[in-house]
Design a protein around this motif. Sequence first.
Motif, PDB file in Angstrom:
ATOM      1  N   LEU A   1       0.835  -1.189   0.000  1.00 48.89           N
ATOM      2  CA  LEU A   1       0.000   0.000   0.000  1.00 48.89           C
ATOM      3  C   LEU A   1       0.875   1.246   0.000  1.00 48.89           C
ATOM      4  N   LEU A   2       0.557   2.168  -0.900  1.00 49.29           N
ATOM      5  CA  LEU A   2       1.310   3.404  -1.022  1.00 49.29           C
ATOM      6  C   LEU A   2       0.341   4.579  -1.040  1.00 49.29           C
ATOM      7  N   ALA A   3       0.813   5.748  -0.602  1.00 52.02           N
ATOM      8  CA  ALA A   3      -0.008   6.963  -0.590  1.00 52.02           C
ATOM      9  C   ALA A   3       0.828   8.121  -1.106  1.00 52.02           C
ATOM     10  N   THR A   4       0.154   9.173  -1.570  1.00 53.32           N
ATOM     11  CA  THR A   4       0.883  10.307  -2.127  1.00 53.32           C
ATOM     12  C   THR A   4       1.711  11.008  -1.055  1.00 53.32           C
ATOM     13  N   THR A   5       2.986  11.145  -1.370  1.00 48.93           N
ATOM     14  CA  THR A   5       3.958  11.781  -0.479  1.00 48.93           C
ATOM     15  C   THR A   5       4.938  12.568  -1.343  1.00 48.93           C
ATOM     16  N   GLY A   6       5.896  13.198  -0.680  1.00 55.11           N
ATOM     17  CA  GLY A   6       7.042  13.735  -1.391  1.00 55.11           C
ATOM     18  C   GLY A   6       8.038  12.620  -1.675  1.00 55.11           C
ATOM     19  N   MET A   7       9.166  12.984  -2.255  1.00 51.78           N
ATOM     20  CA  MET A   7      10.218  12.011  -2.557  1.00 51.78           C
ATOM     21  C   MET A   7      11.537  12.368  -1.887  1.00 51.78           C
ATOM     22  N   GLY A   8      11.568  13.485  -1.150  1.00 53.64           N
ATOM     23  CA  GLY A   8      12.786  13.899  -0.476  1.00 53.64           C
ATOM     24  C   GLY A   8      13.083  13.044   0.741  1.00 53.64           C
ATOM     25  N   ARG A   9      14.207  13.279   1.357  1.00 58.29           N
ATOM     26  CA  ARG A   9      14.631  12.463   2.502  1.00 58.29           C
ATOM     27  C   ARG A   9      13.672  12.578   3.685  1.00 58.29           C
ATOM     28  N   ILE A  10      12.988  13.710   3.808  1.00 58.33           N
ATOM     29  CA  ILE A  10      11.980  13.885   4.856  1.00 58.33           C
ATOM     30  C   ILE A  10      10.578  13.765   4.284  1.00 58.33           C
ATOM     31  N   SER A  11      10.346  14.381   3.129  1.00 53.92           N
ATOM     32  CA  SER A  11       8.985  14.434   2.578  1.00 53.92           C
ATOM     33  C   SER A  11       8.461  13.072   2.149  1.00 53.92           C
ATOM     34  N   ARG A  12       9.331  12.079   1.953  1.00 53.30           N
ATOM     35  CA  ARG A  12       8.853  10.731   1.621  1.00 53.30           C
ATOM     36  C   ARG A  12       8.058  10.112   2.779  1.00 53.30           C
ATOM     37  N   PHE A  13       8.146  10.734   3.955  1.00 50.25           N
ATOM     38  CA  PHE A  13       7.393  10.258   5.119  1.00 50.25           C
ATOM     39  C   PHE A  13       6.237  11.191   5.479  1.00 50.25           C
ATOM     40  N   VAL A  14       5.858  12.064   4.540  1.00 55.86           N
ATOM     41  CA  VAL A  14       4.802  13.047   4.787  1.00 55.86           C
ATOM     42  C   VAL A  14       3.714  12.893   3.729  1.00 55.86           C
ATOM     43  N   LEU A  15       2.463  12.693   4.161  1.00 55.03           N
ATOM     44  CA  LEU A  15       1.349  12.592   3.227  1.00 55.03           C
ATOM     45  C   LEU A  15       1.118  13.925   2.527  1.00 55.03           C
ATOM     46  N   VAL A  16       0.834  13.849   1.222  1.00 58.31           N
ATOM     47  CA  VAL A  16       0.648  15.049   0.412  1.00 58.31           C
ATOM     48  C   VAL A  16      -0.661  14.922  -0.374  1.00 58.31           C
ATOM     49  N   PRO A  17      -1.643  15.813  -0.139  1.00 54.84           N
ATOM     50  CA  PRO A  17      -2.849  15.803  -0.969  1.00 54.84           C
ATOM     51  C   PRO A  17      -2.504  16.174  -2.408  1.00 54.84           C
ATOM     52  N   ALA A  18      -3.206  15.588  -3.353  1.00 54.87           N
ATOM     53  CA  ALA A  18      -2.981  15.862  -4.772  1.00 54.87           C
ATOM     54  C   ALA A  18      -4.324  15.936  -5.486  1.00 54.87           C
ATOM     55  N   ARG A  19      -4.362  16.652  -6.606  1.00 55.02           N
ATOM     56  CA  ARG A  19      -5.616  16.824  -7.330  1.00 55.02           C
ATOM     57  C   ARG A  19      -5.935  15.614  -8.212  1.00 55.02           C
ATOM     58  N   SER A  20      -4.931  14.929  -8.678  1.00 58.61           N
ATOM     59  CA  SER A  20      -5.165  13.756  -9.525  1.00 58.61           C
ATOM     60  C   SER A  20      -4.193  12.661  -9.131  1.00 58.61           C
ATOM     61  N   ARG A  21      -4.507  11.431  -9.536  1.00 54.52           N
ATOM     62  CA  ARG A  21      -3.673  10.307  -9.109  1.00 54.52           C
ATOM     63  C   ARG A  21      -2.312  10.298  -9.787  1.00 54.52           C
ATOM     64  N   GLY A  22      -2.155  11.079 -10.846  1.00 54.30           N
ATOM     65  CA  GLY A  22      -0.865  11.107 -11.523  1.00 54.30           C
ATOM     66  C   GLY A  22      -0.047  12.343 -11.247  1.00 54.30           C
TER      67      GLY A  22
END
Length: 222
Positions: free
Chosen positions: A102-123
């Motif tokens: 299971l994966l959820a939208t996050t950042g990709m940085g060293r910290i942001s990869r552990f932070v949920l990020v709302p997004a407008r579309s799945r892509g």
Amino acid sequence: MAAGVATVPGLVLQAAAGIAGLVRPAAKPLHPAGSLVAVTIHRYGMRDVERLGVPFVDEPGTTEAWVRFSRAAGLPRSLPDVHGIALRIPGAAADGADADVLLATTGMGRISRFVLVPARSRGSAAYSTLLPYRSPRGAVVLAAVPEDEDASTMTLAAATPGGQWIAFADLCVAESSASGSGDEISFDPILNMLDGLSYYLWATRLREGSYRAARWSRRVRD
């Protein structure tokens, strides 16, 4: 120590999932509406120095699997929401059973990869497993990075919690593959673990309450 600290936020997540199940008793009180699609995963294989001891990540090959795309809160599509990917990989568990990631939208940085990020579309945002797994080579996080707005093609990658991402596969949605909402499938990354991976005790305590509440909600609904 970490396991004890994780117990409190884990209980909070369990309560949140339980409340969602009471207010909206459904097969999936969180990520309530989704679409299930067939996908093909083309795995490149890892170089010896990159191997994690996880066959699905390390070994080259082609896997037919299923993905459920969803929005966590089920907000109107005009509003940003945390998007989720539930990946079911047939035969990829240690005992030959199906495995879930299971994966959820996050950042990709060293910290942001552990932070949920709302997004407008799945892509429009990357996805990560948020919490690290334990592998034979140490802690590892998995990610899926959409290559287009519909997330019909994604790159799968792995990284240590603070390390660089290493791509190990391409995931492609099969054309005309929509097969309903996927509500009937019970995705559970704790019970259905990829061969070679396990959760740290603190991560299990953080997640297991919410999945226990979700299982309860399904029983109430049924």
